[in-house]
Design an enzyme around this catalytic site. Structure first.
Site, short mmCIF file in Angstrom:
data_model
loop_
_atom_site.label_atom_id
_atom_site.label_comp_id
_atom_site.label_asym_id
_atom_site.label_seq_id
_atom_site.Cartn_x
_atom_site.Cartn_y
_atom_site.Cartn_z
N ARG A 17 33.44 -4.75 -11.49
CA ARG A 17 34.32 -5.60 -11.23
C ARG A 17 34.23 -5.86 -9.84
O ARG A 17 34.82 -6.94 -9.04
CB ARG A 17 35.55 -5.70 -11.78
CG ARG A 17 35.55 -6.31 -13.35
CD ARG A 17 36.97 -6.41 -13.92
NE ARG A 17 37.45 -4.99 -14.34
CZ ARG A 17 38.67 -4.71 -14.45
NH1 ARG A 17 39.56 -5.53 -14.11
NH2 ARG A 17 38.83 -3.50 -14.95
N ASP A 136 39.41 6.48 -7.69
CA ASP A 136 39.75 5.22 -7.48
C ASP A 136 41.21 5.00 -7.71
O ASP A 136 41.61 3.94 -7.75
CB ASP A 136 39.27 4.24 -8.40
CG ASP A 136 39.18 4.61 -9.93
OD1 ASP A 136 39.71 5.48 -10.10
OD2 ASP A 136 38.68 3.86 -10.89
N ASN A 265 40.24 -1.84 -9.67
CA ASN A 265 39.02 -2.19 -10.37
C ASN A 265 38.39 -3.52 -9.74
O ASN A 265 37.39 -3.78 -10.01
CB ASN A 265 39.41 -2.16 -11.81
CG ASN A 265 39.48 -1.11 -12.42
OD1 ASN A 265 38.64 -0.24 -12.56
ND2 ASN A 265 40.90 -1.03 -12.79
N ARG A 375 37.86 -1.49 26.94
CA ARG A 375 36.78 -1.01 25.76
C ARG A 375 36.30 0.51 26.23
O ARG A 375 37.17 1.13 26.85
CB ARG A 375 35.53 -1.76 26.19
CG ARG A 375 35.44 -3.28 25.80
CD ARG A 375 34.54 -4.14 26.37
NE ARG A 375 33.15 -3.51 25.95
CZ ARG A 375 32.06 -3.77 26.52
NH1 ARG A 375 31.90 -4.46 27.59
NH2 ARG A 375 31.06 -3.06 26.23
N SER A 447 39.46 -13.14 45.49
CA SER A 447 38.87 -13.88 44.22
C SER A 447 37.47 -14.05 44.18
O SER A 447 36.75 -14.28 45.04
CB SER A 447 39.65 -14.86 43.94
OG SER A 447 41.10 -14.69 43.88
C1 UD1 Z 1 41.00 6.44 -19.03
C2 UD1 Z 1 41.80 7.31 -20.10
C3 UD1 Z 1 42.93 6.52 -20.75
C4 UD1 Z 1 43.91 6.02 -19.34
C5 UD1 Z 1 43.12 5.25 -18.40
C6 UD1 Z 1 43.99 5.18 -17.11
C7 UD1 Z 1 39.84 8.45 -21.20
C8 UD1 Z 1 38.91 8.75 -22.43
N1 UD1 Z 1 40.81 7.53 -21.19
O1 UD1 Z 1 40.71 5.35 -19.49
O2 UD1 Z 1 43.43 7.33 -21.52
O3 UD1 Z 1 44.99 5.25 -19.96
O4 UD1 Z 1 42.03 6.19 -18.10
O5 UD1 Z 1 43.40 4.69 -16.19
O6 UD1 Z 1 40.00 9.38 -20.49
N2 UD1 Z 1 34.49 8.45 -14.81
C9 UD1 Z 1 33.47 9.44 -14.80
N3 UD1 Z 1 32.51 9.33 -15.43
C10 UD1 Z 1 32.36 8.72 -16.84
C11 UD1 Z 1 33.48 7.90 -17.10
C12 UD1 Z 1 34.46 7.72 -16.24
O7 UD1 Z 1 33.53 9.84 -13.35
O8 UD1 Z 1 31.39 9.03 -17.61
C13 UD1 Z 1 35.55 8.12 -14.40
C14 UD1 Z 1 35.76 6.46 -13.48
O9 UD1 Z 1 34.88 6.51 -12.33
C15 UD1 Z 1 37.12 6.47 -13.25
C16 UD1 Z 1 37.77 7.67 -14.16
O10 UD1 Z 1 36.84 8.29 -14.54
O11 UD1 Z 1 37.42 7.06 -11.79
C17 UD1 Z 1 38.40 6.89 -15.29
O12 UD1 Z 1 37.56 6.16 -16.02
P1 UD1 Z 1 37.57 4.77 -16.67
O13 UD1 Z 1 36.64 4.37 -17.40
O14 UD1 Z 1 38.49 3.92 -15.60
O15 UD1 Z 1 38.81 5.29 -17.66
P2 UD1 Z 1 39.33 4.37 -19.07
O16 UD1 Z 1 38.17 4.63 -19.98
O17 UD1 Z 1 39.57 3.19 -18.67
#
Ligand code: UD1
Ligand code: MG
Length: 499
Positions: A17, A136, A265, A375, A447
């Site tokens: 996004r 993030d 996001n 600068r 000047s």
């Molecule tokens: C996750 C939680 C959810 C919580 C929410 C809060 C899980 C299954 N769910 O949801 O309960 O309410 O966060 O924001 O954990 N990432 C990786 N590798 C992956 C997947 C994700 O590094 O394979 C990282 C993403 O970049 C991000 C973080 O993990 O920084 C969270 O992933 P995201 O997909 O945003 O979390 P949700 O599934 O929305």
């Protein structure tokens, strides 16, 4: 002794996004990558190791974060800043910390948050607590994490160590994992929104994405994860049900400040968190005595250190590493980067200062602007005056030197009390090389002069207005280099032909 803390930062996700070529976790907040803020926070809870899980844009993320330091040295201008007024205060948020050991682990493909932490677990020692953060989510405060860690540790004889979850009550919990509790209030599981029943979707307490857990326990639970769920992912949140099954205490630390767990996001969310961070920093600076005309119109994109009685008017932006000495006043609409401004100096409105790698120094009591441009390598002594539309680059001006209007000083060494006239410039570049201009003490440059470098103007000399100086001038002399004035009497201007 408390168990050491090892931090896992999940930063492998794509960030669709953001609609950007830049990996999401490298987007900037307060001038620094989102994940750099997470690393700062890890340093503030005295983390021993930090393991960053990378995936999308892994090499870019790793290259960027491997230059991370908690003291702003990544701005490349630390040495000069330290020489500045050392007594200055800075926002608590930006105070230097001992750096944890930083390590990167790749996750490819990305099969979920549980799978992400599985990649880190082989490098984490068993004697620690694992604190899971997201790359993030930049605004979590160290105090909040300390509370969570305390909950994870338990308190010795009374309560044993366990799994600690950071949670939040949300009016609209759509999309988040819900905290499911037993009738007695004990946490039973986290159910992801997509897997939740209608009744579970009514729960407003959500999992923030942050947990602390003894690493030895986590290792076993991660080995038991499966992806039998609505998203076909390995959910980190499933460790809760394993903890419950193993009779390991699960405790929730529920906070009310949503900003601390808010993720980025979209550009909209990035802008919202930027304002929240700026408000926090402005508050900390005012608590240290810095007078901001309007905290909502102040932007710090780097590190700022201020002495006592500093006043900053509206709409100023500070970037890189900036030090303001005691009593410094900054007028409205200034942009100041990589500079040390000594005690009592005044920077009038609309001034642009950027020292880049070389830095800019402004001496005590100097007056700069309005509409001045300093600068890299501008090094101004005490009581120097630089006025409107004057540009200074890679030049030293000794105490009391003045260039008040419409002028350029590049690659120049300017002595004490020199007066540099309106519209005068150093012609420092011959098309291939830069040359120096030396203007000795007490010289008066009239000047609209052009000083063709290399050239030296001897001490106490005067250069007549409109001169183009190509040869060095002797001390004490008046040097004039321009067409002699002639007047032709009764001059008839040409007239237009009438046709
Ligand atoms: C996750 C939680 C959810 C919580 C929410 C809060 C899980 C299954 N769910 O949801 O309960 O309410 O966060 O924001 O954990 N990432 C990786 N590798 C992956 C997947 C994700 O590094 O394979 C990282 C993403 O970049 C991000 C973080 O993990 O920084 C969270 O992933 P995201 O997909 O945003 O979390 P949700 O599934 O929305
Ligand atoms: Mg997800």
């Amino acid at each position: 002794m408390d168990k050491p803390v090892d931090v896992v930062v999940m930063a492998a996700g794509k960030g669709t996004r953001m609609k950007s070529a830049l990996p999401k976790v490298l987007h900037r907040l307060g001038g620094r990558a989102l994940t750099a803020h997470v690393l700062d926070t890890a340093a503030r809870v005295s983390a021993r190791h930090v393991v960053v899980i990378t995936g999308h844009g892994a090499s870019e993320v790793e290259a960027s974060l491997s230059t991370w330091t908690s003291d702003g040295a990544c701005f490349g201008f630390q040495s000069l800043a330290v020489q500045g007024s050392a007594a200055g205060v800075q926002p608590a948020e930006l105070a230097p910390q001992a750096a944890p050991q930083l390590q990167f682990v790749r996750q490819a493909p990305q099969l979920g948050t549980g799978h992400a932490v599985q990649q880190a677990i082989p490098v984490l020692p068993d004697d620690g607590i694992t604190l899971v953060l997201s790359g993030d989510v930049p605004l979590t405060q160290a105090d909040t994490l300390q509370d969570l860690l305390a909950l994870c540790r338990g308190n010795g004889a009374l309560t044993e160590p366990g799994l600690a979850l950071l949670t939040l009550d949300m009016a609209d919990p759509t999309g988040y994992g819900r905290i499911v509790r037993q009738p007695d209030g004990a946490v039973r599981s986290i159910v992801e929104h997509k897997d939740a029943t209608d009744a579970q979707r009514q729960i407003t307490e959500i999992y923030s994405g942050i947990m602390a857990v003894p690493t030895s326990r986590l290792r076993g639970w991660l080995a038991r994860l499966d992806n039998d769920n609505a998203q076909g992912e390995y959910y980190l949140t499933d460790v809760v049900k394993f903890a419950v099954a193993d009779d390991c205490p699960v405790r929730a630390h529920c906070i009310t400040d949503a900003v601390q767990v808010a993720g980025v996001n979209s550009p909209q969310q990035l802008a919202e968190l930027e304002r929240a961070w700026q408000a926090r920093i402005a508050g900390q600076m005012m608590a240290e005595g810095v007078r901001l005309a309007d905290p909502a119109r102040f932007d710090l994109r780097g590190h700022l250190r201020c002495g006592r009685d500093v006043e900053i008017d509206i709409n100023c932006v500070f970037e890189g590493s900036v030090t303001l000495g005691e009593g410094v006043r900054i007028g409205a609409n200034c942009v100041i980067a990589n500079a040390v401004i000594a005690d009592g100096a005044v920077i009038h409105p609309f001034t642009h200062i950027d020292g880049e790698k070389l830095g800019v120094k402004v001496g005590e009591g100097a007056l700069i602007g309005p509409f001045a441009r300093l600068r890299p390598g501008a090094d101004l002594g005490a009581e120097v005056h630089i006025g409107n539309f004057v540009e200074v680059k890679n030049s030293t001006l000794a105490a009391g030197a003045k260039a008040n209007h419409l002028a350029y000083l590049g690659d120049a060494t300017v002595g004490e009390r020199v007066n540099y006239g309106a519209g005068s410039i150093t012609a420092n570049y011959d098309g291939a090389n830069k040359h120096r201009t030396v203007i000795e003490a007490d010289v008066h440059v009239g000047s609209n002069c052009v000083l063709v470098a290399p050239v030296t103007l001897g001490a106490g000399g005067t250069v007549g207005g409109g001169s183009t100086i190509t040869k060095s001038t002797p001390p004490g002399a008046l040097s004039v280099a321009r067409g002699k004035q002639v007047s032709i009497a009764n001059w008839q201007r040409p007239t237009k032909n009438k046709s």
